[in-house]
Enzyme design. Structure first.
Site, PDB file in Angstrom:
ATOM      1  N   ASN A   1       1.281   3.917  -3.099  1.00 53.11           N
ATOM      2  CA  ASN A   1       0.919   5.328  -2.932  1.00 53.11           C
ATOM      3  C   ASN A   1       2.026   6.260  -3.432  1.00 53.11           C
ATOM      4  OD1 ASN A   1      -1.604   4.834  -1.947  1.00 53.11           O
ATOM      5  ND2 ASN A   1      -1.098   5.221   0.201  1.00 53.11           N
TER       6      ASN A   1
ATOM      7  N   GLU B   1       0.829  -1.213   0.000  1.00 51.31           N
ATOM      8  CA  GLU B   1       0.000   0.000   0.000  1.00 51.31           C
ATOM      9  C   GLU B   1       0.860   1.259   0.000  1.00 51.31           C
ATOM     10  OE1 GLU B   1      -3.009  -0.086  -0.568  1.00 51.31           O
ATOM     11  OE2 GLU B   1      -3.736  -2.028   0.087  1.00 51.31           O
TER      12      GLU B   1
ATOM     13  N   ARG C   1      -9.114   3.807  -7.737  1.00 57.96           N
ATOM     14  CA  ARG C   1      -8.584   3.799  -6.377  1.00 57.96           C
ATOM     15  C   ARG C   1      -9.796   3.889  -5.463  1.00 57.96           C
ATOM     16  NH1 ARG C   1      -4.411   1.806  -8.119  1.00 57.96           N
ATOM     17  NH2 ARG C   1      -4.230   1.321  -5.917  1.00 57.96           N
TER      18      ARG C   1
END
Ligand SMILES: Nc1ncnc2c1ncn2[C@@H]1O[C@H](COP(=O)(O)OP(=O)(O)OP(=O)(O)O)[C@@H](O)[C@H]1O
Ligand SMILES: [Mg+2]
Lengths: 104, 147
Positions: free
Chosen positions: B52, B48, B108
């Site tokens: 990002n 994650e 997203r």
């Protein structure tokens, strides 16, 4: 090939393989969408038995396909999730999409 | 603090490095013999944070952008840091809100930080507009042999 398809009547089953992240989700999305658009199924089942890893990109993949089949009047279901994948699915509040093998 | 072991690596912001980064960190932490389920949590959290950096910090287009990952361990804790020099986050509190995303059009869902918070024992984010972002994850190791 990271997605294979089987089709019976109005039901399209997509079996996913490998790891689902931002890098791999794009190809899976294109493969699944072109199959949906070509066959217009009533139900789409995503079979996670071959998936070893998934992060939030997988949630985006599930929700995007859900939107697409629902727009065509169908529904999306998920099966064969391993515990750590189920954890991510639960976090997204999508437990209700999971079906067990028998209740199909 | 003196650590048992540590490593540091810098990788370019390429999406194919998402898999490499989570695998490398997980392999490193494995020496503490954590539960398999905890290694899954570590892989998901690192994935994650690194994603990002690629998707948001460098907006998916600056492949020259750098991501630096540091992992330090002692007997019972792993400290993992993921750092970028990208656009930064203006409102950290809002960014960490579940379902908040600035990129809904790219599928997203705003769950990255929620995944990190549910997997790690502690998540700390330091950032500011144009200041890059550093995500610090702490895992209290649950050893295999305890159970
Ligand atoms: N490293 C970063 N640099 C700049 N902005 C970031 C960074 N990490 C997160 N953000 C911001 O925080 C928001 C929330 O991040 P989070 O990971 O929770 O969701 P997402 O990435 O948008 O969606 P998902 O992770 O579910 O695919 C992002 O939409 C982005 O605006
Ligand atoms: Mg994210």
């Amino acid at each position: 090939m990271n997605v294979t398809f089987t089709r019976t009547d109005e039901l399209l089953s997509a079996r996913l393989y490998g790891e689902i992240d931002h890098h791999t989700a794009r190809d899976m999305r294109m493969l699944i969408d072109s199959e949906i658009e070509g066959t217009l199924p009533k139900s789409l089942i995503l079979d996670f038995s071959g998936v070893q890893f998934m992060d939030s990109s997988g949630i985006g993949l599930i929700l995007g396909r859900k939107r697409l089949v629902e727009a065509l009047g169908g529904g999306l279901y998920i099966k064969n999730t391993k515990p750590h994948i189920r954890k991510i699915i639960s976090l997204a509040g999508l437990d209700n999409l999971i079906i067990s093998e028998r209740s199909k | 603090m003196k650590y048992l072991n540590y490593f540091k690596m810098t990788i370019p912001a390429l999406s194919r490095n998402e898999s490499f980064a989570r695998t490398a960190v997980s392999a490193f932490v494995s020496q503490l013999d954590p539960l398999v389920s905890q290694l899954s949590d570590i892989r998901a959290s690192v994935s994650e944070a690194v994603t990002n950096c690629i998707v948001h910090a460098y907006d998916g287009k600056d492949e020259a952008g750098k991501i630096t990952i540091t992992a330090k361990i002692n007997e019972d804790t792993a400290y993992i840091r993921i750092k970028d020099n990208g656009c930064g986050i203006e409102d950290i509190k809002q960014a960490m809100e579940p379902l908040f995303t600035t990129k809904p059009e790219e599928e997203r869902t705003g769950l990255g930080f929620a995944v990190m918070e549910s997997c790690a024992d502690k998540v700390k984010v330091s950032s500011g507009k144009n200041k890059g972002t550093t995500v610090s994850l702490t895992f209290k190791i649950v050893k295999k042999e305890v159970l």
